[in-house]
Enzyme design. Structure first.
Site, PDB file in Angstrom:
ATOM      1  N   GLU A   1      44.573  48.441  45.737  1.00 61.73           N
ATOM      2  CA  GLU A   1      44.345  47.902  44.389  1.00 61.73           C
ATOM      3  C   GLU A   1      44.934  48.802  43.296  1.00 61.73           C
ATOM      4  O   GLU A   1      45.651  48.312  42.415  1.00 61.73           O
ATOM      5  CB  GLU A   1      42.842  47.682  44.173  1.00 61.73           C
TER       6      GLU A   1
ATOM      7  N   ASP B   1      43.934  39.222  44.387  1.00 55.14           N
ATOM      8  CA  ASP B   1      42.943  40.288  44.232  1.00 55.14           C
ATOM      9  C   ASP B   1      41.634  39.728  44.781  1.00 55.14           C
ATOM     10  O   ASP B   1      41.004  38.876  44.159  1.00 55.14           O
ATOM     11  CB  ASP B   1      42.828  40.646  42.733  1.00 55.14           C
TER      12      ASP B   1
ATOM     13  N   ASP C   1      39.910  52.971  39.020  1.00 53.19           N
ATOM     14  CA  ASP C   1      39.521  51.589  39.323  1.00 53.19           C
ATOM     15  C   ASP C   1      38.044  51.530  39.691  1.00 53.19           C
ATOM     16  O   ASP C   1      37.647  51.916  40.792  1.00 53.19           O
ATOM     17  CB  ASP C   1      40.398  51.098  40.492  1.00 53.19           C
TER      18      ASP C   1
END
Ligand code: AMP
Length: 626
Positions: free
Chosen positions: A176, A15, A199
């Protein structure tokens, strides 16, 4: 350590966040975040530079950003794959200087050098790669890297370039929120649900709606129905808004304008205070604050109410994006809202989500870790360790070609499942035309000027034909990474032009290679400059000391020896001159030798000076022995 057999050539999940980055790995025990070499699991996405050399990556760089405001690059993700012209609103609140780099790309001026956001990201990725290698005990060459779902092609290309610069093959770039959904799906093993992944991180916002269904042959199928977002919306904006309010107040109390009031260091410090206050206000309803500006100390409380007033316009923008995504998903009923990203810890965000979706958001997964865990799950699928999961992602923005008159012909529409392909026929508009210019664009608007330019290329070598006769077939192919390739062929002649698409905001293969080479060359040159600067500082102190000592002891030293000392001093002085002018001919080793020679030669001067200053003094040890 896990058995080496299971671990040969692992694919880790990364990430690469605006604020923090992390690396995870998934084996038969499930996904887990790997520890960093420096300890902990979250690597602050901060890099400090000396010239073009990244001298510090992570917590130390972040902690000393106040001391080195111009040399410390934070939030570089905001600039990834962006042109300088586009970066204006992305740089608000950043303390380093953003300048125009190669081909109009946004670059960062670290004082004496320019670095691209891709290079900053590469330093972060390298640190994660090395941490993963230490944790797993094997070399790590492949990674699944996540990007915001709303990243366009240029930003995805830039992320791939960063990985390659770090010595990692970006096996897959995944969104993501999709990664978060994978982690959620794998952890909860729930099927037949529609999940919305909300998110909200430090610099970007994404909303993705997915259906998780059971398939007899495969197992779980994760199908993205729609995605929407804003790559320039995040917790950073809220920090900036609060920091500006505090700065205005402090400047006002001194009767000066904000611009003339705070230095870059002070601004960075206020940003840090603002972020800390924001985080504390997720738990408390008020926090005390004391910021020392030198000329004035700002002392007051910040309340949650005040913060929420400042944050409201940003939260409102997230909800508008949710409306868009829900519309694109044909108003499907959402069973679960999974929260991802640090900013979803704010009560105002949770309340807005609750109100928009009419359900309590799901918070059991750690919003800081869930994306990396999902990337690791995808890594294990790609490594062939799991075959019970299938991911069907979508393209976030439409892709098309410029047509005559400045319009855009869309070949692939947003939210189309990937991988996907589309073709369109074009022709020439002038007799005997042997080349055709193509302009690839991304965006939802109709006119070229309102879309983002991805690439331009020319189809050359067409046999001359009357206008309108050539049949030029253009094919767009979006791979599973969401990355576009374009091909063009003239059907009548079979002429297939070797089209190399140079992405407008990405790097070419040769540029990546040149950067790898340059970074090594620069690293050496910058290290040498650094060393010379250090030597100059120490040598200046030595010279001052020797000059002072000579003034007192010159009478007791013979002329030959004095000559030797003065020659050694002159030699060091000339090196200091070269270092001060950053002269490229300066040889740091020769400087070091000259300094050591002076240290040796001046020994007698020091001895004389010490005995001179002790003369007539009764030292404590003598006193005690008499
Ligand atoms: P991410 O990009 O997911 O790492 O999220 C980082 C963002 O989350 C930054 O803007 C942080 O300030 C913010 N953040 C982290 N923890 C909290 C918290 N407890 N309350 C509010 N914002 C937070």
């Amino acid at each position: 350590m896990t058995p080496a057999g299971a671990l040969s050539d692992p694919i880790v999940g990364i990430d690469l966040g605006t604020t923090n980055s992390l690396v995870a790995y998934c084996d038969e025990r499930g996904p887990r975040v790997l520890p960093l070499r420096a300890g902990g699991r979250l690597l602050p996405s901060a890099v400090r530079y000396a010239g073009a050399v990244a001298v510090s990556v992570g917590a130390e760089a972040r902690a000393r950003a106040i001391e080195f405001p111009h040399e410390t690059v934070v939030s570089a993700k905001r600039l990834m794959g962006r042109s300088f012209a586009e970066s204006a609103d992305a740089v608000e609140g950043l303390q380093y200087r953003v300048v125009e780099g190669v081909r109009g790309l946004a670059a960062i001026d670290t004082g004496s050098q320019r670095v691209l956001p891709q290079e900053v990201a590469a330093s972060i990725l390298r640190e994660l790669k090395e941490s993963a290698e230490a944790a797993l005990g094997v070399e790590v060459r492949r990674a699944v890297i996540t990007v915001p779902a709303y990243f366009d092609d240029g930003q995805r290309q830039a992320t791939r370039d960063a990985a390659r610069l770090a010595g990692l093959e970006p096996t897959r770039i995944i969104n993501e929120p999709t990664a978060a959904a994978l982690a959620y799906g794998v952890t909860t093993r729930r099927h037949g649900q529609v999940i919305a992944v909300f998110d909200f991180g430090g610099g970007t916002f994404d909303i993705t709606i997915l259906r998780v269904s059971a398939d007899e042959a495969i197992g779980s199928v994760f199908e993205v129905l729609a995605t929407a977002g804003d790559t320039r919306l995040g917790g950073d904006d809220i920090d900036h808004s609060l920091a500006q309010a505090l700065l205005r107040e402090a400047a006002q109390s001194c009767g000066v304008s904000v611009d003339s009031f705070a230095t870059p260091s002070a601004r960075q410090a206020v940003r840090d205070f603002a972020e800390a206050a924001k985080i504390a206000l997720s738990e408390s309803t008020r926090v005390p604050l004391a910021i020392d500006f030198g000329s004035v100390t700002l002392r007051r409380e910040v309340t949650r109410e005040e913060l929420e007033r400042l944050a409201a316009p940003f939260v409102e923008r997230t909800i508008r994006a949710c409306d868009r995504a829900l519309r694109d998903a044909h108003g499907v009923a959402v069973d679960r809202v999974v929260l991802v990203g640090g900013s979803t810890r704010m009560p105002i965000v949770r309340a807005a989500v609750r109100e928009r979706f009419g359900i309590e958001p799901y918070t059991a997964l750690d919003p800081d870790l869930v994306v990396a865990l999902g990337a690791a799950v995808q890594g294990s699928i790609l490594a062939g360790h799991r075959s019970d999961l299938l991911l069907l992602d979508v393209i976030p923005l439409s892709l098309g070609l410029e047509t005559i008159g400045g319009g855009v012909a869309k070949l692939i529409h947003r939210n189309a499942s990937i991988p996907t392909r589309a073709t369109e026929m074009f022709s020439t508009s002038v007799d005997g035309q042997t080349g055709v210019d193509m302009h690839v664009l991304q965006g939802e608007r109709e006119m070229v000027s309102d879309c983002r330019s991805l690439a331009r290329f020319t189809l050359r070598g067409l046999p001359p034909m009357p206008a309108g006769i050539p049949q030029i077939e253009v094919e767009f192919l979006v791979d599973a990474n969401g990355v576009l390739q374009v091909e063009a062929i003239e059907r009548r002649s079979g002429c297939r032009a070797g089209v190399q698409v140079v992405p407008t905001y990405g790097l070419t293969e040769s540029e990546v290679e040149a950067m790898e080479r340059d970074s090594v060359t620069h690293a050496r040159a910058d290290m040498a400059r650094h060393r010379a600067a250090d030597l100059a500082v120490h040598s200046r102190l030595d010279l001052k000391w020797i000059t002072d000592a000579l003034a007192r002891t010159r009478g007791q030293l013979d002329a030959d020896y004095l000559g030797e000392v003065e020659r050694a001093m002159a030699e060091v002085e000339s090196f200091i001159g070269l270092a001060t002018r950053s002269d490229p001919t300066l040889d740091a080793d020769a400087f070091q030798n000259a300094k050591e020679r002076l240290d040796r030669v001046s020994m007698r001067v020091h001895e004389h000076a010490i005995s001179e200053s002790l003369k007539g003094m009764v030292t404590p040890s003598k006193e005690s022995t008499t």
